[in-house]
Enzyme design. Structure first.
Site, PDB file in Angstrom:
ATOM      1  N   VAL A 238       0.847  -1.193   0.000  1.00 45.40           N
ATOM      2  CA  VAL A 238       0.000   0.000   0.000  1.00 45.40           C
ATOM      3  C   VAL A 238       0.881   1.241   0.000  1.00 45.40           C
ATOM      4  CG1 VAL A 238      -1.698   1.329   1.305  1.00 45.40           C
ATOM      5  CG2 VAL A 238      -1.918  -1.149   1.157  1.00 45.40           C
ATOM      6  N   GLY A 240      -0.444   4.648  -1.994  1.00 45.31           N
ATOM      7  CA  GLY A 240      -1.429   5.732  -1.984  1.00 45.31           C
ATOM      8  C   GLY A 240      -2.754   5.348  -1.367  1.00 45.31           C
ATOM      9  N   ARG A 886     -35.745  18.819  -6.073  1.00 52.58           N
ATOM     10  CA  ARG A 886     -35.812  20.159  -6.640  1.00 52.58           C
ATOM     11  C   ARG A 886     -36.569  20.173  -7.983  1.00 52.58           C
ATOM     12  NH1 ARG A 886     -30.154  23.435  -7.039  1.00 52.58           N
ATOM     13  NH2 ARG A 886     -30.919  25.554  -6.767  1.00 52.58           N
ATOM     14  N   PHE A 888     -39.769  19.019  -8.198  1.00 58.18           N
ATOM     15  CA  PHE A 888     -40.951  18.272  -7.743  1.00 58.18           C
ATOM     16  C   PHE A 888     -41.856  17.855  -8.898  1.00 58.18           C
ATOM     17  CE2 PHE A 888     -44.681  17.538  -4.985  1.00 58.18           C
ATOM     18  CZ  PHE A 888     -44.065  16.898  -3.929  1.00 58.18           C
ATOM     19  N   GLU A1215     -35.969  26.560  -7.520  1.00 59.27           N
ATOM     20  CA  GLU A1215     -36.276  25.397  -8.353  1.00 59.27           C
ATOM     21  C   GLU A1215     -36.377  25.655  -9.853  1.00 59.27           C
ATOM     22  OE1 GLU A1215     -38.842  22.261  -5.993  1.00 59.27           O
ATOM     23  OE2 GLU A1215     -39.858  24.196  -6.026  1.00 59.27           O
TER      24      GLU A1215
END
Length: 1284
Positions: A238, A240, A886, A888, A1215
């Site tokens: 290991v 990164g 947002r 609806f 919206e």
């Protein structure tokens, strides 16, 4: 990981948890290391969620708190992002700050390319990125350049003096660049001297860290590393942690021993020779990129073919934070099937140097990659370096990739192609082609290459090569990842791109053939994002209303001091809750075995439906939904029980061993077609009609029937669902701190679930890190479960969902199938339309019935259709329940309508904008289809101004010329209007209240019912109070939203939060101001220390108070060979009345547009055939990034607009603009239509939403997509469902 260490141990909560997988950048920190060999300090940005603490020995870590705060000194980066209005909800802001800060530490005067590269690994869901870039570019010398401001003539870079403009000619500025702190690098934190001393003097020794389940070993010499690998051949290396870390976190991988050779110097050695460069396997991708950039400048161009191909891939591989830690060796041996670099390494004849007991060289070729994540390396072998040769005379190399997003996204298909021609001819001497993304590993087109070698590079040879390639690289219809037809076509298209470029090279070399006029290339992000707007100055100079005032919390959000729900300090005895969800889509629950979970150390209890003392369900729109499943589960992700434990990890381990017995039920329903077949609906269905549609169809010139599918959209708020429930210990009181849009609903839900009065529950919302409709219903249910746990245990309980859990459980925007039948005249006048909408609601009703109502109320958009009928139904399926988002339902409704308009135009062969604006748009005072009278004057003004300011007519002609001259690139343009309602029909969610205190020292405290989630409602309420009380805004403080202070609050949704709460604050301040009248008279020199409704039986009503109007024109350029596109320019004109705060409103406009762009062009939720959500994080689900903002982005506010129905004549804006993102969708469709014409195809065609590169490419119907045989439907099981 460093993230949990910072937040839980050190209480440095400015660094945020956004995804846990390095994909969003919310947890960005700066890591600094001293390099003894060069005596320099290296600074780099990194994701704290992927950084193991035990790997940071000798490093200095700087968090957002370390560079500045409001108590001492704010750093210029923090100040500029805040003052440029680049912080809305603010959850992503600390990460943005740290990315930019790190860049400035390395390069105090960056250029725009540096800035966009630095921000490429950071996501924002609110702002649309433009204000963030604007704030950051103030550090660049380019920011004052004429070209950066859209004026290329007389550019200062050419030594010309820029033309002088009068003050009236200058565009209005949202922030004053003269009023910014200067950047002074001498004031930055120094690297700790003790770490320099330690690096210089202390000998390096091996380190060993032991955890409960894992041992971490860090050797310091190559010999020790090889010994460790020999002793533990299965232990991963290991460096990164960008591969092993996510596997451990998300896939449950477990490694008893991990070897981390980050201090083995041999792995970082770089050797340059005349034959090429040998790069240590431990070098990060950023180091490799910088090295190759230097080599490209140093050596002759003809020797850099492989280097430049690698650089091209490195520029798009991951974000900056990932490239800073991911290593070249790790990238190779991970052997991902869609690796960007491995096809280039393999095609370029690169060589690996590996070591075990001895060293050897291994050629990177088809024999090296043997399977998914597998190579020919032996378990005990360690990669030391990779040798990348220089290119030879007559040798050319190219790399291509196609990905769901232009940058920071795993490739769909990637390739490396290298050819060498016989000197002085076009005969192919060598050819090497490798692909990624079309098999379990990197694949070689060996047979295709063999068929070309020895022949001339010409049309006949390549034509045969395409046929051979099609046979050689095949994918089964059920191939993991899907997109089979698209992937196969890309193998051909990318080879054709290579062919075009090689023909050009041959023309240069041997002067034969013809020069291809146009090569396929893409525009790069340029510094052309600028705001041009007009806002009214109608009030006195000391009145803050109407001014572009900075978000009141922007500075504290930029410094990391702003407190979000999970930033609340842990309380004594606090428990953590983790939900257990169903793994079956439709089944009976036979039993829930929690015995093993209770044996896990730290687990305190498991909460099931039996523990709920009150109501075990919540009722939405008249339909019950279980809080926890009792007898049956109806989707994968259905909440069944919850585990509470001392720590989150313990709760996760407990949840993993809860055993649930199921009995599968027959016939799960996933798509709307299946729901229609089985009549699986939530009732009632809805229908609305005006005129006589059936009679009108008999009288029209043309009738056309079409359909469009719109996929769902994940909210992807940056702050996941979060809450802390604290029992007071007496009189059954609970304090609930949560990230929620509707605290009153959460209060009522918790009270009913526990069987106590609402006055015993107080809900507190300080701020919300994004919501977009997704933090109302499901938030309340999860809060109920958490409250039951706190009630039962008598201890505080915290629940913070991980990103994958959040995406699985909480639902999304409703996918919709829309069908239309339209009757129209020869001139394009639409006389009749019949539209059907089928919404995929998921397993519960939630707010679906309200969504399908709103779909019908908006199906006319801006058009006066005399005979109009709409029908909508909520389909009950076995997918996670969808919810408010947002817009609806409006973005779905209007897309179907606009697609119908587009089809009419294509049927008649005329311009869609003519059919929209000139022929069918409302022209005078009119009645809608629900008999509501309105005046479309401002709608028409927005439309006309948008066409004028976008220079539509000239650009439309220019696009036609461009498309005639270019075969493989096409441009398209579309202008879309919107008429969007504001306010809700339901009276109970339209009321608002405010509590205002005036203290003796003259300070004012305001509490109201709206929740701050980035939309700037607290800032606007501060402005309202300042105007009404006639005092400076600095004397006014907005406190948290608290149901104990302001009861019965309305939800912060549907764009009416400012309208409702603003009036409440105004009324309260007016009352207090009148009460103070005697005091003011006594000391005149003293100083201040709608009745809305909708009748569905009669199909009429006034469901809305007013409309917000707008229009948007977007131009795109599409690569027909790959489906990639770039938004060249966007112009938006919005009627928002008299803006209370233009900077906030413009931020809402830009953020909503970019979110809409994501909805209609790139964001895809993918489910398996058994209903399992595949896309559970930023690595699989792509939202727009910095690279996706239009190259030129102009916003204009309509002048001279009044609105008597809202506070100070303003209008709701949160919206409406989202739908205008569809202008990009229809611009893409316009470009695709131009491509289809060249293929001999005219008239309407299907392009479903989102218009992803896959759909766009296939719709272009190039010769290469035509070569791909279609799989027979029903003969195979697809990898993913076609939702809706």
């Amino acid at each position: 990981m460093l993230l949990s260490y910072l937040r839980e141990r050190l209480r440095l909560t400015g660094t945020k948890y956004g995804c846990g997988g390095g994909g969003c950048g919310a947890c960005t920190v700066m890591v600094s290391r001293y390099q003894p060999s060069t005596k320099t300090i290296l600074h780099y940005s990194a994701n704290a969620c992927l950084l193991p603490v035990c790997q940071l020995q000798g490093a200095a870590v700087t968090t957002v708190e370390g560079i500045g705060n409001t108590k001492t000194r704010v750093h210029p980066v923090q100040e500029r992002i805040a003052k440029a209005h680049g912080s809305q909800c603010g959850f992503c802001t600390p990460g943005m700050v740290m990315s930019m800060y790190t860049l400035l530490r390395n390069k105090p005067q960056p250029n725009m390319e540096d800035i966009t590269e630095a921000l490429g690994g950071n996501l924002c869901r609110c702002t649309g990125y433009r204000p963030i870039v604007d704030g950051c570019k103030t550090f660049s010398q380019e920011s004052n350049c004429c070209q950066a401001n859209g004026n290329g003539a007389g550019c200062c870079l050419n030594g010309d003096s820029s033309p002088q403009r009068s003050e009236n000619e200058l565009p209005p500025q949202l922030f004053d660049q003269e009023d910014l702190l200067p950047l002074d690098p001498t004031q930055d934190l120094i690297f700790p001297p003790e770490l320099i001393l330690m690096a210089e003097t202390e000998p390096q020794v091996s380190q060993l860290f032991r955890g409960d389940r894992m041992v971490w070993v860090s050797p310091v010499s190559l010999e020790e590393l090889i010994q460790l690998k020999t002793s533990h051949p299965q232990a991963p290396l290991v460096m990164g942690n960008t591969n092993i870390g996510p596997d451990i976190k998300f896939k449950g991988a477990w490694h008893p021993i991990i070897i981390s050779p980050t201090r083995v110097q041999e792995l970082f050695k770089v050797t340059k020779t005349p034959q090429g460069v040998c790069i240590g396997a431990g070098c990060s991708l950023s180091v490799v990129k910088a090295l190759l950039e230097g080599l490209v400048q140093e050596i002759p161009e003809e020797k850099t073919e492989i280097y430049r191909s690698l650089l091209q891939q490195l520029g798009n591989l991951g974000g900056q934070q990932i490239r800073n830690v991911a290593t070249i060796g790790g990238n190779i041996v991970s052997a991902y099937p869609n690796s960007d670099l491995n096809p280039v390494f393999a095609a370029g004849n690169c060589i690996l140097n590996v070591a075990s007991k001895s060293e050897q060289e291994i050629l990177l070729n088809k024999d090296f990659f043997v399977g998914f994540g597998k190579t020919s390396l032996k378990p005990d072998e360690v990669v030391l370096s990779v040798f990348i040769p220089v290119s030879r005379q007559g040798e050319f190399m190219r790399a291509f990739r196609q990905a769901p997003r232009k940058e920071n996204a795993l490739a769909t298909v990637t390739t490396g192609m290298r050819v060498m021609f016989t000197e002085g001819s076009s005969v192919v001497k060598e050819l090497s082609i490798y692909y990624g993304g079309v098999g379990p590993c990197t694949v070689s087109a060996t047979k295709t290459c063999a068929a070309v070698i020895g022949r001339k590079w010409d049309e006949q040879t390549l034509s045969e090569a395409y046929t051979q390639l099609l046979d050689e690289i095949s994918l089964s219809p059920s191939h993991p990842g899907g997109q089979v037809e698209f992937r196969r076509s890309l193998t051909l298209s990318l080879l054709f791109k290579f062919n075009l470029q090689m023909l050009h090279k041959l023309w240069e070399m041997v002067w034969t053939g013809s020069l291809f006029a146009q090569l396929v290339a893409y525009l790069h992000l340029k510094n052309l994002h600028h705001y041009t707007g007009t806002f009214l100055k109608y009030q006195s100079g000391d009145d803050p209303v109407g001014r572009p005032i900075m978000h009141r919390s922007a500075i504290s959000q930029a410094t990391g001091e702003a407190v979000y729900c999970d930033d609340i300090p842990k309380m004594e005895g606090e428990l953590h809750l983790v939900l257990v969800t169903s793994t079956r889509p439709h089944a009976k629950i036979l039993d829930i075995d929690i015995s093993e979970a209770l044996q896990v150390p730290g687990v305190v209890d498991v909460i099931t439906s039996k523990d709920i003392p009150g109501k075990k369900f919540r009722t939405f729109t008249g339909i019950d939904e279980d809080i926890l499943a009792q007898n049956e589960v109806s989707c994968v992700g259905h909440m069944v029980c919850a585990v509470v434990a001392d720590t989150r990890n313990q709760a996760k381990r407990g949840a993993a061993v809860v055993k649930i017995g199921y009995e599968d039920l027959p016939g799960p329903v996933f798509t709307v077609e299946e729901a229609i077949e089985k009549q699986s609906f939530f009732l009632p269905k809805r229908m609305i009609e005006q005129g006589n549609v059936d009679e009108a169809f008999d009288k029209v010139d043309h009738i056309y029937e079409g359909a469009i599918r719109l996929g769902g959209q994940e909210h992807f708020y940056m702050e996941t669902q979060s809450m802390v429930v604290v029992p007071s210990g007496e009189e059954r009181e609970l304090k609930v701190y949560l990230s929620c849009q509707h605290p009153t609903y959460a209060q009522e839900s918790i009270a009913e679930t526990l069987g106590i009065p609402s006055n015993r529950v107080s809900c507190h919302v300080k701020r919300v890190g994004g919501a977009f409709g997704g933090k109302v219903t499901k938030t309340s249910i999860i809060a109920c479960i958490t409250s039951v746990a706190a009630w039962k245990t008598g201890r505080a309980v915290r629940c913070v969902l991980e990103r994958g859990e959040d995406m699985l459980i909480t639902g999304a925007r409703h996918p919709v199938l829309g069908k239309h039948k339209v009757g129209f005249m020869n001139n394009g006048r639409i006389m009749a339309a019949d539209l059907h909408y089928y919404a995929n609601s998921g397993n519960t009703a939630d707010e679906s019935l309200l969504v399908i109502e709103k779909i019908l109320l908006h199906l006319d958009n801006a058009y006066n259709v005399p005979n109009l009928r709409g029908r909508s139904v909520a389909c009950k399926t076995n997918l996670p329940s969808n919810t408010a988002f947002r817009g609806f339902g409006v973005p779905q409704s209007m897309l179907v309508t606009e697609n119908m308009i587009n089809d009419v135009a294509m049927m008649l062969g005329c311009n869609a904008e003519e059919v929209r604006g000139k022929i069918n748009m409302y022209k005078e005072v009119s009645l809608t289809h629900y008999k509501f009278e309105f005046d479309p004057k401002n709608l028409l003004r927005c439309w006309d101004e948008c066409k004028e300011k976008s220079d539509y007519d000239r650009r439309r002609k220019s696009i036609g010329q461009f498309n005639q001259q270019n075969r493989w690139k096409k441009r398209g343009m579309a202008t879309i209007p919107i008429k969007f309602d504001i306010f809700c029909v339901c009276v109970s969610v339209r009321q608002a209240a405010s509590l205002v205190h005036i203290y003796k020292d003259g300070s004012v405290l305001v509490s109201h019912g709206g929740t701050e989630m980035g939309q700037g409602i607290h800032t606007k309420m501060q402005q309202v109070a300042s105007r009404e009380l006639h005092i400076p805004a600095s004397l006014i403080h907005i406190t948290e939203t608290n149901t104990s202070a302001v009861p019965n609050t309305c939800p912060s949704a549907a764009s009416f939060g400012t309208d409702a709460n603003g009036m409440a604050v105004k009324d309260a301040c007016e009352t207090l101001y009148q009460r103070l009248e005697p005091v003011r008279k006594q000391n005149p020199e003293g100083t201040w220390g709608h009745d809305l409704h909708m009748d569905w039986e009669k199909q009429e009503g006034q469901p809305y108070a007013y409309y917000t109007y707008g229009a948007c024109c977007s131009e795109v350029e599409v690569d027909c060979l790959t489906g990639d596109y770039r938004t060249v320019r966007t112009d938006i004109v919005m009627d928002i009345g008299r803006s209370i705060n233009p900077s906030v409103d413009i931020g809402q406009i830009e953020g909503a547009f970019i979110q809409g762009l994501g909805l209609y062009t790139m964001e895809e939720l993918k489910f398996s055939p058994s209903g399992v959500l595949y896309t559970r994080g930023p690595s699989q689900y792509k939202i727009p990034a910095v690279c996706d903002i239009p190259l030129q982005f102009n916003v204009y506010l309509l002048s001279g607009s009044d609105n008597p129905h809202a506070i100070y004549s303003s209008k709701g804006i949160g919206e409406p603009v989202l739908f205008l993102g569809s202008s990009v969708f229809f611009a893409i469709k316009d470009a695709v239509a131009a491509s289809r014409v060249e293929a001999g195809m005219v008239g309407p065609f299907t392009l479903d939403s989102p218009a992803t590169p896959e759909r766009t490419c296939l719709a272009c119907n190039t010769p290469f997509t035509q070569k791909i045989p279609a799989s027979k439907q029903g003969s195979f099981q697809p990898w993913a469902l076609n939702i809706p």
